[in-house]
Design a protein around this motif. Structure first.
Motif, mmCIF file in Angstrom:
data_model
loop_
_atom_site.group_PDB
_atom_site.id
_atom_site.type_symbol
_atom_site.label_atom_id
_atom_site.label_comp_id
_atom_site.label_asym_id
_atom_site.label_seq_id
_atom_site.Cartn_x
_atom_site.Cartn_y
_atom_site.Cartn_z
ATOM 1 N N ARG A 127 0.820 -1.220 0.000
ATOM 2 C CA ARG A 127 0.000 0.000 0.000
ATOM 3 C C ARG A 127 0.852 1.267 0.000
ATOM 4 N N HIS A 128 2.092 1.164 0.485
ATOM 5 C CA HIS A 128 2.950 2.348 0.602
ATOM 6 C C HIS A 128 4.342 2.057 0.034
ATOM 7 N N PRO A 129 4.444 1.924 -1.302
ATOM 8 C CA PRO A 129 5.742 1.562 -1.887
ATOM 9 C C PRO A 129 6.861 2.577 -1.648
ATOM 10 N N LEU A 130 6.520 3.864 -1.583
ATOM 11 C CA LEU A 130 7.561 4.869 -1.321
ATOM 12 C C LEU A 130 8.130 4.695 0.083
ATOM 13 N N TYR A 131 7.267 4.437 1.056
ATOM 14 C CA TYR A 131 7.739 4.193 2.425
ATOM 15 C C TYR A 131 8.542 2.893 2.487
ATOM 16 N N SER A 132 8.079 1.863 1.774
ATOM 17 C CA SER A 132 8.811 0.584 1.741
ATOM 18 C C SER A 132 10.226 0.798 1.205
ATOM 19 N N ALA A 133 10.317 1.552 0.100
ATOM 20 C CA ALA A 133 11.623 1.813 -0.513
ATOM 21 C C ALA A 133 12.509 2.650 0.413
ATOM 22 N N THR A 134 11.913 3.636 1.072
ATOM 23 C CA THR A 134 12.679 4.495 1.984
ATOM 24 C C THR A 134 13.251 3.677 3.139
ATOM 25 N N LEU A 135 12.406 2.820 3.731
ATOM 26 C CA LEU A 135 12.873 1.978 4.839
ATOM 27 C C LEU A 135 13.915 0.981 4.362
ATOM 28 N N GLY A 136 13.698 0.406 3.181
ATOM 29 C CA GLY A 136 14.695 -0.509 2.611
ATOM 30 C C GLY A 136 16.027 0.190 2.393
ATOM 31 N N PHE A 137 15.977 1.449 1.929
ATOM 32 C CA PHE A 137 17.186 2.223 1.664
ATOM 33 C C PHE A 137 17.959 2.519 2.952
ATOM 34 N N ILE A 138 17.255 2.996 3.978
ATOM 35 C CA ILE A 138 17.967 3.371 5.213
ATOM 36 C C ILE A 138 18.519 2.139 5.937
ATOM 37 N N TRP A 139 17.772 1.010 5.900
ATOM 38 C CA TRP A 139 18.290 -0.196 6.540
ATOM 39 C C TRP A 139 19.462 -0.780 5.755
ATOM 40 N N SER A 140 19.486 -0.559 4.446
ATOM 41 C CA SER A 140 20.648 -0.977 3.634
ATOM 42 C C SER A 140 21.893 -0.204 4.058
ATOM 43 N N ILE A 141 21.700 1.093 4.345
ATOM 44 C CA ILE A 141 22.823 1.908 4.841
ATOM 45 C C ILE A 141 23.345 1.330 6.158
ATOM 46 N N PHE A 142 22.397 0.949 7.025
ATOM 47 C CA PHE A 142 22.813 0.384 8.317
ATOM 48 C C PHE A 142 23.606 -0.909 8.123
ATOM 49 N N PHE A 143 23.118 -1.802 7.244
ATOM 50 C CA PHE A 143 23.823 -3.077 7.045
ATOM 51 C C PHE A 143 25.152 -2.889 6.314
ATOM 52 N N TYR A 144 25.287 -1.792 5.577
ATOM 53 C CA TYR A 144 26.573 -1.471 4.958
ATOM 54 C C TYR A 144 27.545 -0.944 6.012
ATOM 55 N N ARG A 145 27.019 -0.126 6.906
ATOM 56 C CA ARG A 145 27.852 0.468 7.971
ATOM 57 C C ARG A 145 27.080 0.390 9.282
ATOM 58 N N PRO A 146 27.164 -0.769 9.963
ATOM 59 C CA PRO A 146 26.352 -0.988 11.165
ATOM 60 C C PRO A 146 26.863 -0.268 12.421
ATOM 61 N N LEU A 147 26.739 1.056 12.373
ATOM 62 C CA LEU A 147 27.096 1.876 13.531
ATOM 63 C C LEU A 147 25.888 2.000 14.454
ATOM 64 N N LEU A 148 26.146 2.221 15.729
ATOM 65 C CA LEU A 148 25.067 2.434 16.692
ATOM 66 C C LEU A 148 24.215 3.639 16.291
ATOM 67 N N SER A 149 24.848 4.688 15.819
ATOM 68 C CA SER A 149 24.113 5.897 15.404
ATOM 69 C C SER A 149 23.160 5.582 14.246
ATOM 70 N N ASN A 150 23.617 4.772 13.288
ATOM 71 C CA ASN A 150 22.763 4.392 12.162
ATOM 72 C C ASN A 150 21.593 3.526 12.618
ATOM 73 N N LEU A 151 21.849 2.652 13.595
ATOM 74 C CA LEU A 151 20.776 1.809 14.141
ATOM 75 C C LEU A 151 19.718 2.677 14.816
ATOM 76 N N ILE A 152 20.161 3.638 15.608
ATOM 77 C CA ILE A 152 19.231 4.554 16.294
ATOM 78 C C ILE A 152 18.362 5.286 15.263
ATOM 79 N N SER A 153 19.011 5.819 14.223
ATOM 80 C CA SER A 153 18.277 6.561 13.195
ATOM 81 C C SER A 153 17.284 5.668 12.456
#
Length: 199
Positions: A127-153
């Protein structure tokens, strides 16, 4: 270091609170009364404000000295970069498609566009593909660089997005009625059904 992460959490809470207040119907009614004919520019001003405040939080997040939660291997990095590219591409597509509506720049269009319930393309799967893509994008950043700050964000953005969807869908129910209810019953919110079948 702990205090810097607490500030990051506070900044996200402040951003989300301001975003919610300025997007609320009660506040918009106040602005409509105060701005009169100039109210048509409110959404555009709100979008600019949201982008500036979001940029401040994101810059603070990436400049923060933070703890690496685990060391990332080359395969994980490649997968994360691939996911970032895919989700980023979807975000750009949807942002271009709905730029005028999302930014408030539709005020410059001569003909007002009537809103319709979209059930095609990626809307067939979520129902919300833009939100799905946004969440997928930010979590990809976290898995690329798993910093505590990125996890919090990532956690702050995810929680706020899910809460935001709840209230957005209340408005959509009022706007589209039974048509949206049926669509909601058949279509997942953020993660396609086929994703779970493959796990």
């Amino acid at each position: 270091m702990i205090s810097a992460h607490i500030i990051l959490i506070f900044l996200w809470i402040l951003f989300c609170a301001l975003h919610s207040v300025f997007a609320s119907e009660k506040w918009k009614k106040r602005m409509q009364d105060a701005m009169q004919n100039r109210y048509k520019f409110y959404r555009m001003c709100y979008s600019v404000f949201a982008m500036i405040t979001l940029s401040i939080v994101v810059v603070y997040n990436f400049r923060l000295q933070s703890l690496m939660i685990w060391n990332v291997g080359i395969i994980e990095k490649i997968l994360a970069i691939t996911a970032m590219g895919l989700f980023g591409f979807i975000m750009v597509l949807f942002s271009r498609r709905f730029f005028f509506d999302l930014s408030g720049a539709d005020v410059f269009k001569k003909q007002p566009v009537s809103r319709q319930l979209i059930k095609t393309d990626l809307y067939k799967y979520v129902r919300h593909p833009l939100y799905s893509a946004t969440l997928g994008f930010i979590w990809s950043i976290f898995f690329y660089r798993p910093l505590l700050s990125n996890l919090i964000s990532c956690l702050c953005i995810t929680i706020y997005t899910v809460i935001g969807i709840y209230f957005e869908e209340k408005k959509l129910m009022i706007e589209f009625g039974e048509s949206y209810l049926n669509y909601r019953l058949k279509t997942p919110m953020l993660i396609p059904k086929w994703f779970f079948k493959k796990i």
